[in-house]
Design an enzyme around this catalytic site. Structure first.
Site, PDB file in Angstrom:
ATOM      1  N   LYS A  14     -13.372 -60.515  24.301  1.00  0.00           N
ATOM      2  CA  LYS A  14     -12.798 -59.581  23.320  1.00  0.00           C
ATOM      3  C   LYS A  14     -13.643 -58.309  23.160  1.00  0.00           C
ATOM      4  O   LYS A  14     -13.109 -57.216  23.167  1.00  0.00           O
ATOM      5  CB  LYS A  14     -12.681 -60.247  21.932  1.00  0.00           C
ATOM      6  CG  LYS A  14     -11.682 -61.377  21.852  1.00  0.00           C
ATOM      7  CD  LYS A  14     -11.444 -61.811  20.407  1.00  0.00           C
ATOM      8  CE  LYS A  14     -12.675 -62.294  19.681  1.00  0.00           C
ATOM      9  NZ  LYS A  14     -13.279 -63.542  20.220  1.00  0.00           N
ATOM     10  N   ARG A  89      -9.118 -63.749  11.007  1.00  0.00           N
ATOM     11  CA  ARG A  89      -9.314 -65.073  11.604  1.00  0.00           C
ATOM     12  C   ARG A  89      -8.849 -66.199  10.699  1.00  0.00           C
ATOM     13  O   ARG A  89      -8.926 -67.371  11.089  1.00  0.00           O
ATOM     14  CB  ARG A  89     -10.799 -65.316  11.878  1.00  0.00           C
ATOM     15  CG  ARG A  89     -11.327 -64.453  12.963  1.00  0.00           C
ATOM     16  CD  ARG A  89     -12.678 -64.961  13.422  1.00  0.00           C
ATOM     17  NE  ARG A  89     -13.271 -63.938  14.255  1.00  0.00           N
ATOM     18  CZ  ARG A  89     -14.369 -64.086  14.969  1.00  0.00           C
ATOM     19  NH1 ARG A  89     -15.010 -65.207  14.960  1.00  0.00           N
ATOM     20  NH2 ARG A  89     -14.819 -63.103  15.700  1.00  0.00           N
ATOM     21  N   ARG A 128     -24.209 -65.662  28.214  1.00  0.00           N
ATOM     22  CA  ARG A 128     -24.510 -64.648  27.206  1.00  0.00           C
ATOM     23  C   ARG A 128     -25.734 -65.061  26.365  1.00  0.00           C
ATOM     24  O   ARG A 128     -26.522 -64.220  25.948  1.00  0.00           O
ATOM     25  CB  ARG A 128     -23.291 -64.448  26.295  1.00  0.00           C
ATOM     26  CG  ARG A 128     -23.467 -63.287  25.323  1.00  0.00           C
ATOM     27  CD  ARG A 128     -22.174 -62.936  24.633  1.00  0.00           C
ATOM     28  NE  ARG A 128     -21.799 -63.921  23.633  1.00  0.00           N
ATOM     29  CZ  ARG A 128     -20.654 -63.896  22.954  1.00  0.00           C
ATOM     30  NH1 ARG A 128     -19.769 -62.945  23.198  1.00  0.00           N
ATOM     31  NH2 ARG A 128     -20.375 -64.812  22.074  1.00  0.00           N
ATOM     32  N   ARG A 134     -28.336 -64.472  21.762  1.00  0.00           N
ATOM     33  CA  ARG A 134     -27.642 -64.657  20.477  1.00  0.00           C
ATOM     34  C   ARG A 134     -27.911 -66.042  19.925  1.00  0.00           C
ATOM     35  O   ARG A 134     -27.767 -67.039  20.628  1.00  0.00           O
ATOM     36  CB  ARG A 134     -26.126 -64.453  20.665  1.00  0.00           C
ATOM     37  CG  ARG A 134     -25.701 -63.042  20.351  1.00  0.00           C
ATOM     38  CD  ARG A 134     -24.231 -62.840  20.563  1.00  0.00           C
ATOM     39  NE  ARG A 134     -23.388 -63.683  19.718  1.00  0.00           N
ATOM     40  CZ  ARG A 134     -22.122 -63.425  19.493  1.00  0.00           C
ATOM     41  NH1 ARG A 134     -21.563 -62.346  20.007  1.00  0.00           N
ATOM     42  NH2 ARG A 134     -21.398 -64.233  18.746  1.00  0.00           N
ATOM     43  N   ARG A 145     -17.836 -73.291  17.048  1.00  0.00           N
ATOM     44  CA  ARG A 145     -17.063 -72.046  16.940  1.00  0.00           C
ATOM     45  C   ARG A 145     -15.689 -72.199  17.588  1.00  0.00           C
ATOM     46  O   ARG A 145     -14.679 -71.700  17.081  1.00  0.00           O
ATOM     47  CB  ARG A 145     -17.831 -70.889  17.573  1.00  0.00           C
ATOM     48  CG  ARG A 145     -18.995 -70.453  16.689  1.00  0.00           C
ATOM     49  CD  ARG A 145     -19.976 -69.585  17.428  1.00  0.00           C
ATOM     50  NE  ARG A 145     -19.375 -68.377  17.930  1.00  0.00           N
ATOM     51  CZ  ARG A 145     -19.766 -67.757  19.039  1.00  0.00           C
ATOM     52  NH1 ARG A 145     -20.731 -68.235  19.777  1.00  0.00           N
ATOM     53  NH2 ARG A 145     -19.170 -66.650  19.412  1.00  0.00           N
TER      54      ARG A 145
END
Ligand code: AMP
Length: 192
Positions: A14, A89, A128, A134, A145
């Protein structure tokens, strides 16, 4: 004038597509995740509150998230439209966005659903975690998640489909190829 939403599971690409589409259409890409991360980094009161939720992969409470988006959409750079990445969301956020749009006498042009295969998503997120460090990209948190997305966010998509706003695009493939798919699907929708 383009008002767009980008919805999809964590790791569907996204953020990458949001910045591409922002260039193509000359509208700001507004990522609630990026705004929260910037606040966490700067240790603002919002960041301190959001961090505990983000670190375990939970959604930040609706009242905080809604206020943030309401304020952000009042920024003058949104006069020609916007692309919201990662908002709404939850059902409460869908309602809040509807209220904001109603108050400004405007409406969404399209909702882009970026789809992705689960194995590919897990692979991307693990990469990632290494590239960007992160704190919410560990395997347990990734799973959490994804489960929350399936439970709370995926069911909302049908609301937009029922209103004829939904465009589904496969998020797998080269970055530019996916952007082209989205732009073509939007053009086709505008002509229909
Ligand atoms: P993202 O970068 O979009 O994956 O967002 C990272 C994290 O920020 C999420 O896992 C949530 O903790 C929080 N977040 C981002 N957008 C929202 C939202 N619309 N509602 C609640 N929490 C959000």
């Amino acid at each position: 004038m383009m008002k767009l939403l980008l919805i999809g599971p964590p790791g569907a690409g996204k953020g990458t597509q949001a910045s591409k589409l922002s260039e193509v259409f000359g509208i700001p890409a507004i990522s609630t995740g990026d705004i929260f991360r910037a606040n966490v980094k700067n240790e603002t009161p919002l960041g301190l509150e959001a961090k505990s939720y983000m670190d375990r992969g939970a959604y930040v409470p609706d009242d905080l998230t809604n206020k943030l988006v309401r304020d952000r959409l009042q920024n003058p750079d949104c006069v020609n439209g916007f692309l919201l990445d990662g908002y709404p969301r939850t059902a409460d956020q869908v309602n809040e966005l509807a209220d904001i749009l109603r108050e400004t006498d405007s409406a969404l042009d399209a909702v882009i659903q970026l789809t992705a295969d689960t194995d590919e998503v897990v692979r991307r997120l693990a990469k990632r975690a290494i590239d960007q460090g992160r704190s919410d990209d560990t395997e347990d948190v990734i799973r959490n998640r994804m489960a929350i997305y399936e439970d709370q966010t995926a069911p909302l998509i049908s609301l937009y489909a029922a209103r004829g706003l939904l465009i589904m695009v496969d998020g797998l493939g080269e970055i530019d190829e996916v952007t082209s798919r989205i732009v073509e699907a939007l053009n086709a929708k505008n002509q229909s």
